[in-house]
Design an enzyme around this catalytic site. Structure first.
Site, short mmCIF file in Angstrom:
data_model
loop_
_atom_site.label_atom_id
_atom_site.label_comp_id
_atom_site.label_asym_id
_atom_site.label_seq_id
_atom_site.Cartn_x
_atom_site.Cartn_y
_atom_site.Cartn_z
N HIS A 36 103.97 0.56 85.16
CA HIS A 36 105.00 1.34 85.14
C HIS A 36 104.40 2.12 86.90
O HIS A 36 103.09 2.19 87.15
CB HIS A 36 104.49 2.47 84.50
CG HIS A 36 105.21 4.12 84.50
ND1 HIS A 36 105.32 4.58 85.55
CD2 HIS A 36 106.17 4.10 84.10
CE1 HIS A 36 106.40 5.70 85.43
NE2 HIS A 36 106.76 5.46 84.66
N CYS A 60 111.32 2.73 86.64
CA CYS A 60 109.31 3.04 87.42
C CYS A 60 109.03 2.25 87.47
O CYS A 60 107.85 1.48 87.10
CB CYS A 60 109.34 4.25 86.70
SG CYS A 60 109.82 6.08 86.93
N GLN A 118 103.52 5.14 75.88
CA GLN A 118 104.94 4.85 75.43
C GLN A 118 104.28 4.33 73.58
O GLN A 118 104.41 4.00 72.62
CB GLN A 118 105.71 3.29 75.87
CG GLN A 118 106.54 3.64 77.45
CD GLN A 118 107.20 4.49 76.68
OE1 GLN A 118 107.97 4.88 75.72
NE2 GLN A 118 107.78 5.24 77.50
N LYS A 120 106.59 12.83 75.47
CA LYS A 120 107.37 11.49 74.60
C LYS A 120 106.64 11.54 73.56
O LYS A 120 107.13 10.69 72.83
CB LYS A 120 106.71 10.82 75.97
CG LYS A 120 106.76 9.95 76.95
CD LYS A 120 106.19 9.13 78.05
CE LYS A 120 106.41 8.51 79.46
NZ LYS A 120 107.60 8.90 79.59
N ASP A 139 97.03 2.64 79.14
CA ASP A 139 98.41 3.34 79.32
C ASP A 139 98.59 3.64 77.91
O ASP A 139 99.12 2.99 77.80
CB ASP A 139 98.88 3.21 81.18
CG ASP A 139 100.36 3.58 80.98
OD1 ASP A 139 101.10 3.21 81.83
OD2 ASP A 139 100.77 4.82 80.21
#
Ligand SMILES: Cc1ncc(COP(=O)(O)O)c(CN[C@@H](CS)C(=O)O)c1O
Length: 415
Positions: free
Chosen positions: A121, A362, A201, A224, A198
């Site tokens: 991302h 993104c 998600q 999220k 990261d």
């Protein structure tokens, strides 16, 4: 609390969109909020609202306790050794930028290497480009297999004695692929490199144990994972956080200040300058309570069932192209349908009450790797059901009939 009847805890679903029940399939962008989170934030503002850490009055003590309890809950949720390894940020983006600006710029020199993948991302790509530009470090990319997965031999071939930082997503927000981060971390540590994962998600969809992964930094966003916007987390090994200088200066984060210099509090507080996101942290704590009550193992199982059903149904439509691996993926499915532009597809889906994301997500370098300008993405979470998938399929078939000459073939079905 059984996953099957979870939708009732989400007030937002008590509405029609364009005359249809809301079918929200954009949780990868931002998830919906259960009443438990909404009530926790409301209760804070109705009963406990005050600034933290500095007041001696009762409300300030209550607000401080709630804020720091959210930190403890977050540490337990990801199995951190200590709550002092939890820095509250605005989200994943600010967490990554903090590590890039404070840690990476301090350790990288001319010729050092920062390793990433083309699926990252922009929030886990551009900060490292900035580090390279500021320090003379170079960027190296682990090549992707044709299905978007990572081969460990390619990881070993990309790492070198000059590798200082590896920055990689746990789950891609476009491909849905789950990357082998534990093995990547092991290989990176053998080269003496530091690894930032990261987790934007992954945290909402799977149990994460940062000690088992042995990652050096792990980042994620509250919005999220059923939490509010404006709150996120940087997990960092304590010994690394203690070496890092703050990048925002002011109240809260100081130990001693005189006219010409100042010293800082220990981490994590040195990185939380100014009045923090108190309500956001309390909302994050309530979201963690909610996810723990549902059970991450149940969320993972529900996710797997929905995704398997969605791949099966979507694959049955002629002219559909699905991006990413069909196995070893979570929570989202990215696709295109014949020559229909993703924005046209998303607009037609919205007319049926189906909310998906369309565009480059993104991830412009990944779109070029996929050789597409944009894609459609349907992403699922605890409140989605197979009925939502059926509504998605039905709306796609409607779009096909509107936009494509043949208007769908005999295999297609309209529910
Ligand atoms: C893998 C990954 N890494 C970082 C981010 C940024 O999260 P923030 O909360 O905006 O800071 C995101 C957010 N991706 C959203 C918005 S572009 C999506 O629709 O895919 C992400 O998916």
């Amino acid at each position: 609390m059984h996953v099957a009847d979870i939708k009732k805890y989400f007030p937002i679903f008590n509405q029609q969109v364009n005359g249809h029940p809301l079918t929200y399939l954009d949780s990868a962008a931002s998830s919906q909020k259960p009443i438990q989170v909404i009530e926790a934030i409301k209760r804070y503002y109705e009963r406990d609202n005050a600034n933290v850490h500095r007041g001696v009055h009762t409300l300030s003590s209550r607000a401080t306790d709630a804020y720091e309890q959210a930190r403890v809950k977050t540490a337990r949720f990801i199995h951190a050794r200590s709550e002092k390894e939890i820095v509250f940020t605005r989200g994943t983006t600010t967490a990554i930028n903090l590590v890039a600006s404070s840690f990476a710029k301090a350790i990288c020199r001319e010729g050092d290497e920062i390793v990433m993948t083309p699926m990252e991302h922009h929030s886990n790509l551009i900060p490292w480009q900035q580090v390279a530009a500021a320090t003379g470090a170079t960027l190296s990319y682990i090549p992707l297999q044709s299905d978007g997965t990572i081969d460990m031999q390619d990881v070993k071939n990309t790492l070198s004695e000059r590798t200082k930082i590896v920055a990689i997503s746990h789950i891609s927000n476009v491909l849905g692929v789950v990357n082998p981060v534990k093995e990547i971390i092991h290989q990176a540590h053998r080269k003496g490199a530091i690894v930032l994962v990261d987790g934007a998600q992954s945290i909402p969809h799977m149990a994460v144990d940062v000690q088992d992964l042995d990652c050096d930094f792990y980042t994620f966003s509250g919005h999220k994972m059923c939490g509010p916007t404006g709150i996120g987390v940087l997990y960092g090994k304590r010994e690394l956080l203690q070496t890092m200088q703050p990048i925002e200066f002011g109240g809260e984060m100081i130990d001693h200040v005189d006219l010409y210099s100042a010293t800082w509090r220990e981490s994590p507080w040195r990185f939380e300058g100014g009045t923090p996101m108190i309500a956001g942290a309390i909302g994050l704590g309530a979201a963690i309570d909610f996810l723990n009550e549902v059970g991450m193992e149940h969320i993972e199982a529900h996710d797997a069932d929905l995704l398997h059903y969605a791949v099966q149904q979507l694959s049955s439509i002629k002219d559909v192209v699905i991006y990413g691996p069909l196995a070893n993926r979570k929570s989202l499915i990215t696709f295109n349908v014949g020559s229909i532009h993703p924005h046209d597809m998303a607009t037609i889906l919205d007319s049926s009450g189906v909310a998906v994301r369309a565009g480059h997500h993104c991830c412009q370098p990944l779109m070029r790797w996929l050789d597409v300008s944009a894609t459609v993405r349907a992403s699922f979470y605890v409140y989605n059901t197979r009925e939502d998938v059926d509504r998605l399929i039905n709306a796609i078939l409607l779009a096909k009939k509107l936009f494509m000459e043949d208007g769908g073939d005999s295999k297609d079905r309209v529910l």
